[in-house]
Structures are given as structure tokens and as C-alpha cells.
Design an enzyme around this catalytic site. Sequence first.
Site, short mmCIF file in Angstrom:
data_model
loop_
_atom_site.label_atom_id
_atom_site.label_comp_id
_atom_site.label_asym_id
_atom_site.label_seq_id
_atom_site.Cartn_x
_atom_site.Cartn_y
_atom_site.Cartn_z
N CYS A 1 14.52 -4.40 74.67
CA CYS A 1 15.63 -5.29 74.35
C CYS A 1 15.26 -6.21 73.18
O CYS A 1 14.20 -6.85 73.20
CB CYS A 1 16.02 -6.14 75.55
SG CYS A 1 17.37 -7.30 75.22
N GLN B 1 17.11 -1.33 86.28
CA GLN B 1 16.23 -1.73 85.18
C GLN B 1 15.79 -3.17 85.35
O GLN B 1 16.62 -4.06 85.50
CB GLN B 1 16.91 -1.56 83.82
CG GLN B 1 15.93 -1.81 82.67
CD GLN B 1 16.56 -1.74 81.31
OE1 GLN B 1 17.33 -2.62 80.94
NE2 GLN B 1 16.24 -0.70 80.55
N ASP C 1 22.46 5.82 68.12
CA ASP C 1 23.48 6.45 67.26
C ASP C 1 24.12 7.70 67.88
O ASP C 1 24.38 8.67 67.17
CB ASP C 1 22.91 6.78 65.88
CG ASP C 1 22.56 5.54 65.08
OD1 ASP C 1 22.93 4.43 65.52
OD2 ASP C 1 21.91 5.67 64.03
#
Length: 318
Positions: free
Chosen positions: A99, A69, A199
Site C-alpha cells: 500500500c 488482508q 493496469d
Amino acid sequence: MNIGSVELENNIFLAPMAGITDKPFRRICRSFGAGLVYSEMVSAKGLYYNDKKTAALMDMSGEAPCAIQIFGSEPELMAEIVSKVMKFHPDIIDINMGCPAPKIVNNGDGSALMKDPELMGRIMRAVADASSVPVTAKIRKGWEEDNSLICARILEENGAAAVAVHGRTRREFYSGRADWDAIKRIKAELSVPVIGNGDIFTADDAVRMFENTGCDAVMVARGAQGNPWLFRQIHELMSEGRVITEPDPRERLRQALMHTEMLVEEKGEARGIKEARKHLAWYIKGLRGASRLKTEIFRISDFAVMKSVLSEYIDKII
């Protein structure tokens, strides 16, 4: 599943996390069933100026399939450093466009790019044209408002082989609940694979994300910290209809000790022990006496002492 020309063993991925997804952690998660692992974020400018620490982040030898990345906001520079990235033989190049960290967004990188979808498209096109492997992107729901569908469409139009979506805006950071509906909307519109993120802390979370969004893969981030068993549990729930693997305290501590040994071997004693502390705190969270042990761990800088303390705790935990 496939991402471009890359065939993956499964669709449960380990998310890229700065300061977390180094070689030891990636190897551990791979051993528990992660189908794709990512490097930590690599600065395009750092690569351009031949920073040695930046280059070290890309060592993923023996980890195929893997993704490196990169992050940056200058299309021409991003395209130019692709040749340097390719020397490390990634199967996929991923561009970080999500980010939320201040030191990243203050330079116009990461999720700050979502304020300028057109620039996101130019970056993707530049990198995709320069790369011989599939190029993907990881985005958020937006900067302050949801513009993720617009951004995802532009990325696909400019050559993205897949798009990973975290269901929070930058303003939300990691607060509240991730909006899986944003992932669902993008999946309904894109023809390339969509990877859901946000999550995933239990196997049930992963299954529900698949069911609720229709995404092609799920990306596990914080849920894997101190809990690499989560990958195996997700596979078990999907294939067997129930979770079989439930590590007991002793197994957690043995894995924590093994992780520490790997970090020391990879990075040397001083740095390895320092970086192991946060992982150890995650491994022991919720165990009896964890608070006292955590305090002791954060005072230790010698591997032999750390091994002795953990071994003694293992003997006492049952």
C-alpha cells in the site's frame, strides 16, 4: 489453481482495496466470476487493541474462498493477532506490503516494508508459523527502485504460499504504466504462485498479462470499479476467444441501483448512501448526462430519493 492447500475455482481475483472491497462489492464481483476475493486492509494494531470497526472488516461469512488482508510492521504483534483473524474463518491470510498511502507508509507499514526486505521475511515467517491457513503477501515493484525480486525470494523462503506483485514502485503510486516485466522476472524465479497486478482494465489486458508474464493469476483492482462485468469478460475471452458480455446503459444502471440497495441493507441508509456515491459515479461514467446525474447523486442522502432518481434515469437513457 491452488494456493497452498486452498483450491480455487479460477485464477481471476478481486484485489483488496481500502474503502472499496466491502461485503456488497465482493459479492457482486464473485457473482460475475471472481475466483478469490479479499477483505479491505485490516490493521494488526487495531485487532490487537480490539477495535470493533477493525474486526467488522473481517466479516466474510458465505464468501469462501476468501482472503483476509492484514497490515503491520511488528512481527510478534502480527503473529499474535492471527488467532483473532482465524475466528472469521479465512481460507487465506494475506499481508499487505504494497500500500502506498501516506497514512500507511508513514507508520512503516505497507510498501514502506520494501525498504527492509529482512523485516518482510521476519513478518512472513512469524505469521506463517502462527497460521493454520496459507499466508500470502502483496508487494510492489519497490519503494523507489526495483527490489521486488529480492523481496519476493525472501517472502518465499519464509513461508509465503503465493506473492502478488503490483508493477509500480511506491514513488510512482498509480502513475504511468505498470511494469509487467517485474512480474515476469519474479515468476521466472519463484516456485510458489505469482499473481500479477496493475493496469487490468479490459479483458484483453488480463490475457496479455498472462501471456507477457507467465503469472499464475491476475488481480483486478481499479478496473472493476463500476465494472464488475470485467471478470465475466475475462473468462469469456480466455474460453471463447471473444468478449460476449457488453452491458448496455440500462444494465449498468440496474446494477448500480442493486449495489446501492445492498450497501444500504448492509450499512444502514446514511452510511450506505454515502458510500454508494463513489460507486454510482463509476457505474455511470461515460453515459449520456452522467455529469449532471453525478452532481445530483452527490446531493442525495435518502434511499427512496436515490432509487427514484436512478429509476427515472433508467427510463430516459434509452
